[in-house]
Design a protein around this motif. Sequence first.
Motif, PDB file in Angstrom:
ATOM      1  N   HIS A  30       0.819  -1.371   0.138  1.00 24.19           N
ATOM      2  CA  HIS A  30       0.233  -0.039   0.055  1.00 24.19           C
ATOM      3  C   HIS A  30       0.751   1.256  -0.125  1.00 24.19           C
ATOM      4  CE1 HIS A  30      -3.725  -1.995   1.975  1.00 24.19           C
ATOM      5  NE2 HIS A  30      -3.358  -2.589   0.742  1.00 24.19           N
ATOM      6  N   VAL A  42     -10.537  -1.889   3.352  1.00 21.83           N
ATOM      7  CA  VAL A  42      -9.168  -1.675   3.031  1.00 21.83           C
ATOM      8  C   VAL A  42      -8.520  -1.038   4.210  1.00 21.83           C
ATOM      9  CG1 VAL A  42      -7.538  -0.327   1.617  1.00 21.83           C
ATOM     10  CG2 VAL A  42      -9.500  -1.085   0.581  1.00 21.83           C
ATOM     11  N   VAL A  87      -9.622   4.610  -2.070  1.00 20.36           N
ATOM     12  CA  VAL A  87     -10.351   3.305  -1.868  1.00 20.36           C
ATOM     13  C   VAL A  87     -11.960   3.801  -2.723  1.00 20.36           C
ATOM     14  CG1 VAL A  87     -11.888   2.082  -0.142  1.00 20.36           C
ATOM     15  CG2 VAL A  87      -9.353   2.820   0.280  1.00 20.36           C
ATOM     16  N   THR A  99      -7.550  -5.747   2.190  1.00 19.13           N
ATOM     17  CA  THR A  99      -6.813  -4.701   0.921  1.00 19.13           C
ATOM     18  C   THR A  99      -7.954  -4.393  -0.207  1.00 19.13           C
ATOM     19  OG1 THR A  99      -5.033  -4.908  -0.334  1.00 19.13           O
ATOM     20  CG2 THR A  99      -6.158  -6.870  -0.446  1.00 19.13           C
ATOM     21  N   TYR A 100      -7.411  -3.650  -1.130  1.00 20.26           N
ATOM     22  CA  TYR A 100      -8.362  -3.375  -2.289  1.00 20.26           C
ATOM     23  C   TYR A 100      -9.121  -4.708  -2.975  1.00 20.26           C
ATOM     24  CZ  TYR A 100      -5.706   1.089  -1.854  1.00 20.26           C
ATOM     25  OH  TYR A 100      -5.316   2.276  -1.260  1.00 20.26           O
TER      26      TYR A 100
END
Length: 396
Positions: free
Chosen positions: A181, A333, A371, A327-328
Amino acid sequence: MKSYIVGVGMTKFEKPESKDWRYPDMAKEAATAALADAGIPYELVQQIPVGYCFQPSTAGQRAVYELGLTGVPVYNVSNNCATGSTALMLARQFVAGGLSDCVLALGFEQMKKGALGGGADGGDFATSPVARHYGIMAAAHGFERTPPTAQIFGNAAREHMERHGTTERQLAAVAAKNHRHSAANPYAQFREVYEVDEILADKPVHPPLTRLQCSPTSDGAAAAVVVSERFVVEHGLHGKAVEIAGQAMATDTADSFATGSCVDVVGTPVSRAAARGAFEASGLGIEDVDVVELHDCFSINELLTYEALGMCPDGESGKLVESGATTYGGRWVVNPSGGLISKGHPLGATGLAQVAELTWQLRGEAGPRQVHGARTGLAHNIGLGGAAVVTVLRRG
């Protein structure tokens, strides 16, 4: 009364002694950026809580003198790693209580190279603020010649592995995610991407933790402008405003020490209590949250915090991170900034840097790390010794 964040700013987090600056310089940079983001002059600021841990008394005044000499009240705040969020909480309370319409929360730290301490103060273990915490650890695991904070969290990781079957690869998966990230965050101290095998092969600090699973010492500053609803209306700041929908702080109770477990000593009960209070105040739950900035001082603490926030049942956090849920493309996220592990951890600035990231996310201003569709965010900031602050932010 409602309170809103209308401006945020931060410096890039840097390795200590790698840049020719001092804490007044970094504080001025972050605060000036927050005021510019809000589009208001410093003269409108009515109070300033300032957080730091390693600078001398009244360093807060020395820092804000760089912004101007208006005579504004300055409050010096120190609450270990939860210092930045404590400054933010004071700012919110000033506004929500009707005492002020515009408050600047500022946090900074100028640190030394090397591992963060956390044991006895000046060699006197009996008076150390964390004497009880390390005493619990020593009784269960002994006391070794490794950095104290890594040791107590490393022992919490060992306990979690023994109880729940959590694996070293799951711990390393937290660090791999956060390093990945941070590659999109220009404010991060580290932007390199590492795979799980590289993290496992890195230098051991206190097994099972390797260096890439531990937050570094850092220099840096962050700030937020907190205002009332009236101020938002009077200054036309609706386009900037992010509501502080709920916030709560908790400190250690008997539950923190009753089990003799490092999992509890490092803050799981405190985090759980602060989350419960913030959710009650906001009327929201973890199921309503889109993006999370949490206190991953060590990889194990991210897993423990998943459980404390209610993101999964106790013992299931290793599986949660492995599933991709944090996570994405997943359910949440978590630490899109890179978190403490990769973004850095200047103690007094950390909690406010979390809120800066969430404010950008909820406004849709986070660039390549955005996000998609984020409307609600949660910040979790904890300090050993102990205090935890959980803040729920909402964009209307």
